[in-house]
Write an enzyme that holds these catalytic residues in place. Structure first.
Site, PDB file in Angstrom:
ATOM      1  N   ASP A 282       0.869  -1.172   0.000  1.00  0.00           N
ATOM      2  CA  ASP A 282       0.000   0.000   0.000  1.00  0.00           C
ATOM      3  C   ASP A 282       0.908   1.223   0.000  1.00  0.00           C
ATOM      4  OD1 ASP A 282      -2.326   1.659   0.438  1.00  0.00           O
ATOM      5  OD2 ASP A 282      -3.242  -0.062   1.440  1.00  0.00           O
TER       6      ASP A 282
ATOM      7  N   ASP B 179      -2.965   4.670  -2.369  1.00  0.00           N
ATOM      8  CA  ASP B 179      -4.005   5.289  -1.558  1.00  0.00           C
ATOM      9  C   ASP B 179      -4.403   6.667  -2.113  1.00  0.00           C
ATOM     10  OD1 ASP B 179      -5.451   4.966   1.052  1.00  0.00           O
ATOM     11  OD2 ASP B 179      -4.457   6.870   1.480  1.00  0.00           O
TER      12      ASP B 179
ATOM     13  N   GLU C  64      -6.281   3.927  -5.935  1.00  0.00           N
ATOM     14  CA  GLU C  64      -7.564   4.147  -5.277  1.00  0.00           C
ATOM     15  C   GLU C  64      -8.068   5.514  -5.719  1.00  0.00           C
ATOM     16  OE1 GLU C  64      -9.696   4.275  -0.934  1.00  0.00           O
ATOM     17  OE2 GLU C  64      -7.931   5.448  -1.368  1.00  0.00           O
TER      18      GLU C  64
ATOM     19  N   HIS D 184     -11.400  -2.701   3.561  1.00  0.00           N
ATOM     20  CA  HIS D 184     -11.317  -2.313   4.979  1.00  0.00           C
ATOM     21  C   HIS D 184     -12.048  -1.000   5.273  1.00  0.00           C
ATOM     22  CE1 HIS D 184      -8.376  -0.047   2.824  1.00  0.00           C
ATOM     23  NE2 HIS D 184      -8.172   0.735   3.866  1.00  0.00           N
ATOM     24  N   ASP D 185     -12.587  -0.342   4.252  1.00  0.00           N
ATOM     25  CA  ASP D 185     -13.277   0.940   4.454  1.00  0.00           C
ATOM     26  C   ASP D 185     -14.799   0.815   4.387  1.00  0.00           C
ATOM     27  OD1 ASP D 185     -10.920   2.400   4.667  1.00  0.00           O
ATOM     28  OD2 ASP D 185     -10.832   2.811   2.511  1.00  0.00           O
TER      29      ASP D 185
HETATM   30  O1  ISL Z   1     -14.483   5.454   3.275  1.00  0.00           O
HETATM   31  C1  ISL Z   1     -14.478   6.498   2.693  1.00  0.00           C
HETATM   32  C2  ISL Z   1     -15.327   7.667   3.003  1.00  0.00           C
HETATM   33  O2  ISL Z   1     -16.081   7.479   4.112  1.00  0.00           O
HETATM   34  C3  ISL Z   1     -13.625   6.654   1.594  1.00  0.00           C
HETATM   35  O3  ISL Z   1     -13.847   7.855   0.997  1.00  0.00           O
HETATM   36  C4  ISL Z   1     -12.176   6.550   2.043  1.00  0.00           C
HETATM   37  O4  ISL Z   1     -11.919   7.370   3.110  1.00  0.00           O
HETATM   38  C5  ISL Z   1     -11.320   6.981   0.914  1.00  0.00           C
HETATM   39  O5  ISL Z   1     -11.590   6.092  -0.101  1.00  0.00           O
HETATM   40  C6  ISL Z   1      -9.870   6.948   1.253  1.00  0.00           C
HETATM   41  O6  ISL Z   1      -9.476   5.734   1.790  1.00  0.00           O
HETATM   42  C7  ISL Z   1      -8.114   5.489   1.938  1.00  0.00           C
HETATM   43  O7  ISL Z   1      -7.412   6.585   2.488  1.00  0.00           O
HETATM   44  C8  ISL Z   1      -7.716   6.915   3.824  1.00  0.00           C
HETATM   45  C9  ISL Z   1      -7.741   5.713   4.751  1.00  0.00           C
HETATM   46  O8  ISL Z   1      -8.334   6.068   5.971  1.00  0.00           O
HETATM   47  C10 ISL Z   1      -8.491   4.553   4.155  1.00  0.00           C
HETATM   48  O9  ISL Z   1      -8.422   3.430   5.000  1.00  0.00           O
HETATM   49  C11 ISL Z   1      -7.889   4.296   2.819  1.00  0.00           C
HETATM   50  O10 ISL Z   1      -8.397   3.146   2.192  1.00  0.00           O
HETATM   51  C12 ISL Z   1      -6.665   7.902   4.275  1.00  0.00           C
HETATM   52  O11 ISL Z   1      -5.387   7.396   4.030  1.00  0.00           O
END
Ligand code: ISL
Ligand code: CA
Length: 558
Positions: free
Chosen positions: A100, A201, A255, A328-329
């Site tokens: 990541d 990310d 992402e 995981h989100d």
């Molecule tokens: O879950 C979301 C909004 O509620 C998504 O928008 C998410 O925050 C966004 O896709 C970004 O996610 C990634 O970056 C974040 C981290 O917290 C997440 O776990 C990661 O997947 C910040 O680094």
């Protein structure tokens, strides 16, 4: 242009969230040795690539997505020697490792940021984004992803820094070529170690627009039109590709919150030389209302199918898709898109069948292979996720209904996907001998790996069979895709085909029996069931079917 064949298009990816995977030393936190212990489990599913969520040094404000040293391993997870052992173990089993890459922001505890905040003329000042305040407040009205303003005041220099995520995640300044070179250097460090690529990310937001106020009240609009796809994004990604990725045989997946059908291909077209794949969020934000995930609305299933079709059309002759339903989100896929009660087993298998029969590279999130479900803790104190905790504090401050908030968390909170993996029915589900950092889902005595390991009808066995079917049938990877009766409100049905082979896929996304008529694209007089979650679908004649609740079937047309 016809689709070029590559290993990463044919791969199935398995995502590991290390904190919740397996704890080897009893401190309640999953770690690298814990993953090593379970590599045979991962291998047994049949996947080719492991995407490892961040394991770099981090104070864990956002569970590793706040990195304080890109060249070292988080204390809780182990050492660099453990990492090297993990990488060797993955390679020895014929799998690949995707790291990541979190470079939209670092931790505020990174040495760069400590220097940057110390004075305006520090050489690292421009590694981050600093602005003067306006009218005694922040420079503009930008909201952060995790509640409140995206700006934080720093007294040392009487200026604000930008943080699109938490205030402990200051945004890096990609306008600065020195910063970009630092990023390329750290990427080379991991690639030279032998890692096989990166999941990047929030890569869609690294190029910032002018700092004018956002006119939008709906946060997803701000992401799409203010934060994402900034003016220099493609220049940066092309440079990164030229400087780094093009020199290795690796895969990349960006992402991309805010990337839509109009902008997607620019990132992944072959000639663009930027990224291989994207995670877009069309189907993942469908149940978010104007207030985001804690303002839920029902999923429009017809729209869900349409999103998959439109993206597939986009990539049919260039670029490549990624197929995922959770990570995981987000909530657990069986709770969100399936039925985690009466039809738990059937619907979990149905989602697996869908993932493995779409065009694009499928991603399986840890625990989905055993049908892990959402969790509903009674107290907010049992939650950990910074997104949940910040939103809770905001609701509290605004005097809003906190019981309702907890209900939204049960449905939509990120911790649903972060409860520890349920390995067996022993104490703490076999995840740890200590106290788990996040409570185990109380359904672990029934839902666990040991229960499903050797059971012929288990979800785990189905994942293994389904993945091996996909791997044996390149037509399922590259073949054409056409949806059947997209307007149907409960059934998702489609054709997959190429010159050599034709498939029909029928998926009943509902608790009721569904009669279903297919179209006559192909002659279906001779259908053979390849795999299903409850045997063959009864047919009246060869065009009309009667699907049982959550029935899923993959047919080959002879
Ligand atoms: O879950 C979301 C909004 O509620 C998504 O928008 C998410 O925050 C966004 O896709 C970004 O996610 C990634 O970056 C974040 C981290 O917290 C997440 O776990 C990661 O997947 C910040 O680094
Ligand atoms: Ca541990």
């Amino acid at each position: 242009m016809s689709l070029k064949k590559t290993w990463w298009k044919e791969a199935v990816v398995y995502q590991v969230y290390p904190r919740s995977f397996n704890d080897s030393n009893g401190d309640g936190i999953g770690d690298l040795q814990g993953i090593i212990e379970k590599l045979d489990h991962i291998k047994s599913i049949g996947v080719d690539v492991i995407w490892l969520c961040p394991v770099y040094k981090s104070p864990n404000d956002d569970n590793g997505y706040d990195i304080s040293d890109y060249y070292d391993i988080m204390d809780e997870f182990g050492s660099m020697a453990d990492f090297d052992e993990l990488l060797d173990g993955i390679h020895a089993r014929g799998m690949k490792l995707l790291m990541d890459l979190v470079v939209n922001h670092s931790s505020d505890e990174h040495a760069w940021f400590k220097e940057s905040r110390s004075s305006k003329d520090n050489p690292k000042r421009d590694y981050y984004i600093w602005k003067e305040g306006k009218n005694g407040g922040p420079p503009n009205n930008w909201p952060s992803f995790f509640s409140g303003s995206a700006w934080q005041y720093a007294g040392e220099t009487d200026e604000y820094y930008l943080h699109l995520f938490t205030k402990k995640q200051p945004d890096l300044n990609w306008e600065n070529p020195k910063l970009r070179e630092e990023v390329y250097q750290l990427m080379r460090y991991w690639l030279d170690k032998g890692v096989n690529g990166f999941r990047m990310d929030v890569i869609s937001v690294i190029s910032k627009r002018n700092y004018e106020d956002t006119p939008y009240t709906n946060f997803n609009d701000t992401i799409a039109h203010v934060y994402a796809n900034g003016p220099r994004i493609h220049e940066f990604l092309k440079e990164m590709n030229r400087e780094v990725m093009s020199r290795y045989d690796v895969m990349t997946v960006g992402e991309g919150p805010g990337i839509d059908l109009d902008t997607g291909l620019q990132y992944v077209a072959e000639e663009a030389r930027e990224l291989n794949m994207l995670f877009h969020f069309g189907h993942m934000f469908m149940d978010h209302g104007p207030g985001g995930r804690f303002d839920p609305k029902p999923i429009d299933f017809v729209e869900f199918k349409k999103i998959f079709r439109l993206w597939d059309e986009k990539f049919q002759s260039d670029g490549w898709g990624s197929i995922f339903l959770g990570n995981h989100d987000f909530q657990r896929i069986v709770s969100r898109f399936g039925n985690d009660g009466e039809f738990w087993q059937e619907s979990a298998k149905l989602l697996c069948l869908m993932l493995m029969t779409m065009r694009g590279t499928p991603y399986v999130y840890q625990g989905d292979e055993i049908g892990m479900t959402n969790v509903a803790f009674d107290s907010i104190d049992d939650y950990d996720d910074v997104e949940i905790m910040n939103a809770y504090a905001e609701w509290k401050e605004q005097g809003k209904n906190l019981d309702l908030f907890l209900k939204h968390v049960h449905v939509n909170g990120r911790d649903n996907a972060r409860t520890p993996i349920q390995w067996d029915a022993t104490k703490n589900a076999g995840f740890t001998t200590g106290k788990p950092w996040l409570k185990i889902n109380p359904n672990y005595p029934e839902i666990n790996v040991a229960n499903q390991q050797n059971a012929g009808d288990s979800i785990l066995t189905f994942y293994r069979e389904m993945i091996s079917k996909r791997k044996a049938n390149p037509s399922l990877v590259y073949g054409n895709y056409a949806v059947i009766n997209e307007e149907h409100k409960q059934v998702y049905a489609y054709w997959r085909w190429d010159d050599s082979i034709k498939y029909l896929i029928l998926l009943n996304f509902s608790d009721d029996q569904q009669p279903f008529e297919i179209d006559d694209r192909f002659d279906t007089n001779n259908l053979t069931l390849v795999i299903g979650n409850m045997g063959a679908v009864q047919t009246g004649n060869k065009k009309s079917f009667n699907l049982q609740p959550w029935q899923a079937a993959l047919y080959q047309i002879q």
